[in-house]
Design a protein around this motif. Structure first.
Motif, PDB file in Angstrom:
ATOM      1  N   ILE A  30      -9.392  -2.539   7.103  1.00 39.01           N
ATOM      2  CA  ILE A  30      -9.737  -3.273   5.886  1.00 39.01           C
ATOM      3  C   ILE A  30      -8.688  -2.929   4.841  1.00 39.01           C
ATOM      4  O   ILE A  30      -8.439  -1.750   4.573  1.00 39.01           O
ATOM      5  N   VAL A  31      -8.082  -3.943   4.269  1.00 35.52           N
ATOM      6  CA  VAL A  31      -7.044  -3.719   3.258  1.00 35.52           C
ATOM      7  C   VAL A  31      -7.657  -3.921   1.880  1.00 35.52           C
ATOM      8  O   VAL A  31      -8.298  -4.950   1.617  1.00 35.52           O
ATOM      9  N   VAL A  32      -7.475  -2.931   1.001  1.00 31.42           N
ATOM     10  CA  VAL A  32      -8.031  -3.000  -0.347  1.00 31.42           C
ATOM     11  C   VAL A  32      -6.905  -2.890  -1.366  1.00 31.42           C
ATOM     12  O   VAL A  32      -5.810  -2.378  -1.079  1.00 31.42           O
ATOM     13  N   ASN A  33      -7.186  -3.357  -2.590  1.00 35.28           N
ATOM     14  CA  ASN A  33      -6.216  -3.216  -3.680  1.00 35.28           C
ATOM     15  C   ASN A  33      -6.481  -1.918  -4.447  1.00 35.28           C
ATOM     16  O   ASN A  33      -7.338  -1.112  -4.051  1.00 35.28           O
ATOM     17  N   SER A  34      -5.796  -1.748  -5.552  1.00 37.80           N
ATOM     18  CA  SER A  34      -5.937  -0.509  -6.322  1.00 37.80           C
ATOM     19  C   SER A  34      -7.318  -0.348  -6.934  1.00 37.80           C
ATOM     20  O   SER A  34      -7.724   0.760  -7.307  1.00 37.80           O
ATOM     21  N   ASP A  35      -8.072  -1.445  -7.051  1.00 39.59           N
ATOM     22  CA  ASP A  35      -9.447  -1.392  -7.559  1.00 39.59           C
ATOM     23  C   ASP A  35     -10.469  -1.245  -6.431  1.00 39.59           C
ATOM     24  O   ASP A  35     -11.678  -1.401  -6.650  1.00 39.59           O
ATOM     25  N   GLN A  36      -9.967  -0.979  -5.208  1.00 41.61           N
ATOM     26  CA  GLN A  36     -10.811  -0.787  -4.028  1.00 41.61           C
ATOM     27  C   GLN A  36     -11.570  -2.065  -3.635  1.00 41.61           C
ATOM     28  O   GLN A  36     -12.615  -1.995  -2.984  1.00 41.61           O
ATOM     29  N   GLN A  37     -11.044  -3.213  -3.996  1.00 43.97           N
ATOM     30  CA  GLN A  37     -11.609  -4.495  -3.573  1.00 43.97           C
ATOM     31  C   GLN A  37     -10.916  -4.950  -2.300  1.00 43.97           C
ATOM     32  O   GLN A  37      -9.699  -4.822  -2.165  1.00 43.97           O
ATOM     33  N   HIS A 101     -16.212  -4.900  -3.200  1.00 48.75           N
ATOM     34  CA  HIS A 101     -16.036  -3.512  -2.786  1.00 48.75           C
ATOM     35  C   HIS A 101     -16.726  -3.329  -1.437  1.00 48.75           C
ATOM     36  O   HIS A 101     -17.786  -3.921  -1.171  1.00 48.75           O
ATOM     37  N   VAL A 102     -16.151  -2.500  -0.588  1.00 51.74           N
ATOM     38  CA  VAL A 102     -16.714  -2.271   0.744  1.00 51.74           C
ATOM     39  C   VAL A 102     -17.881  -1.282   0.636  1.00 51.74           C
ATOM     40  O   VAL A 102     -17.704  -0.143   0.195  1.00 51.74           O
TER      41      VAL A 102
END
Length: 344
Positions: A30-37, A101-102
């Motif tokens: 799972i790829v997330v951005n800096s905001d953990q989205q 968010h995961v």
């Protein structure tokens, strides 16, 4: 869950290392951005295609990730939704909140489903019909196919994502307690002693906690390949208070049967056929209905069926099609040893 997550700025080599570390659990990140989205997903195939297209190992994974990813919204997460993903062969499913968010990850390569139920296996019987096998060993610990009978059932429950498994014991109970001292596949099996023999369901009162609204109760000495997910969805669909798994029996009589009125013959029934369903010793019960089981009293599951029906509660049968053996006799014990070779 963290082992499945990588930030989009990480490089492709980092992603290959992460995928290599989860090879036995699946091959998706799972790829997330800096905001953990969550912003994408990444597989071995995505990396391979990226490298073929000219990407370098030092490039960020955000350049090659799949942006058209599948997920389930947290508020929509249920067993039926999971099944719909599996039917489409989508086996790695992120669960996201409203902000993406995961909150969880479901890996259907590792589990058949994730059932929100507690399980109680009754393992207190003496197994008298199987003597001498059970003189020094409780029946649930007898081996079928190199594995204890009860372990076939426990491992199958865990494979459906059941996290709360309880076993009630009595006869030679210390052996079963010792058997489950260590966790199985990450799940701690809890054992509870009944102080005396309390029937097929009476000992459930000694289980100290239930975490879900539905409880599966079953005999521990069964040998079956029941589809627990289908059983649960059938229970939900019919909004029942209790469901009894039942084995179909078809009886055909080749002789003509007399249709009597007292001693007078009214007619002849030619080669009648009868269809029956026999209690398989596997039940789904709403947690609230367990309050109907009396304390410290011999009580069978059939007593609960009668009690709920008398109260106007909905009790249904679930047709169990497939392998099922109640290992109660030496003949059934030997039959189970043969069937285990074909059980899936």
């Amino acid at each position: 869950m963290r082992k499945y997550i990588i930030i989009e700025s990480a490089n492709i080599k980092d992603a290959l290392i992460a995928i290599n570390n989860i090879t036995h659990d699946g091959e998706s990140l799972i790829v997330v951005n800096s905001d953990q989205q969550m912003v994408g997903s990444l597989t071995d195939g995505d990396i391979r295609r990226g490298l073929i297209a000219g990407a370098e190992l030092a490039d960020p994974v955000g350049n090659i990730m799949n942006r058209d990813f599948k997920f389930i919204k947290e508020e929509e997460y249920d067993v039926a939704h999971l099944k719909s993903f599996r039917d489409r062969r989508i086996m790695f499913i992120p669960i996201l909140d409203e902000q993406k968010h995961v909150v969880d990850v479901v890996n259907l390569q590792k589990f058949k489903s994730m059932l929100p139920i507690d399980a109680v296996l009754m393992a207190g019987g003496k197994g008298e019909r199987l003597r001498p096998f059970t003189e020094k060993t409780p029946k649930p610990l007898l081996e079928v196919g190199g594995k204890c009978i009860i372990d076939h059932n426990v491992d199958r429950l865990i494979s459906y994502g059941v996290q709360h498994v309880n076993v009630t014991v009595n006869y030679l109970g210390e052996q079963i307690e010792e058997h489950f001292a260590a966790p199985r596949n990450g799940v701690q099996i809890h054992t509870f002693r009944e102080p005396k023999f309390l029937g097929t369901i009476g000992s459930i009162k000694f289980v100290d906690a239930f975490y879900n609204d539905t409880v599966l109760v079953m005999n521990s000495d069964l040998f079956t390949n029941i589809d627990y997910e289908d059983f649960f969805l059938h229970f939900q669909m019919h909004d029942a208070e209790m469901s009894v798994a039942a084995v179909p029996y078809n009886i055909s009589i080749e002789l003509g049967i007399l249709d009597l009125d007292g001693r007078n013959i009214k007619g002849l029934i030619e080669k009648p056929k009868y269809n029956y369903y026999a209690n398989a010793g596997i039940y789904l019960i709403k947690k609230r209905s367990l309050a109907e089981i009396p304390e410290d009293t011999f009580f069978h599951a059939t007593h609960l069926v009668e009690k709920l029906i008398a109260q106007g509660k909905k009790v249904i049968r679930y047709p169990l099609n497939g392998t099922w053996i109640d290992i109660g006799t030496p003949q059934e014990f030997e039959r189970a040893k043969e069937l285990v070779k074909h059980l899936k």
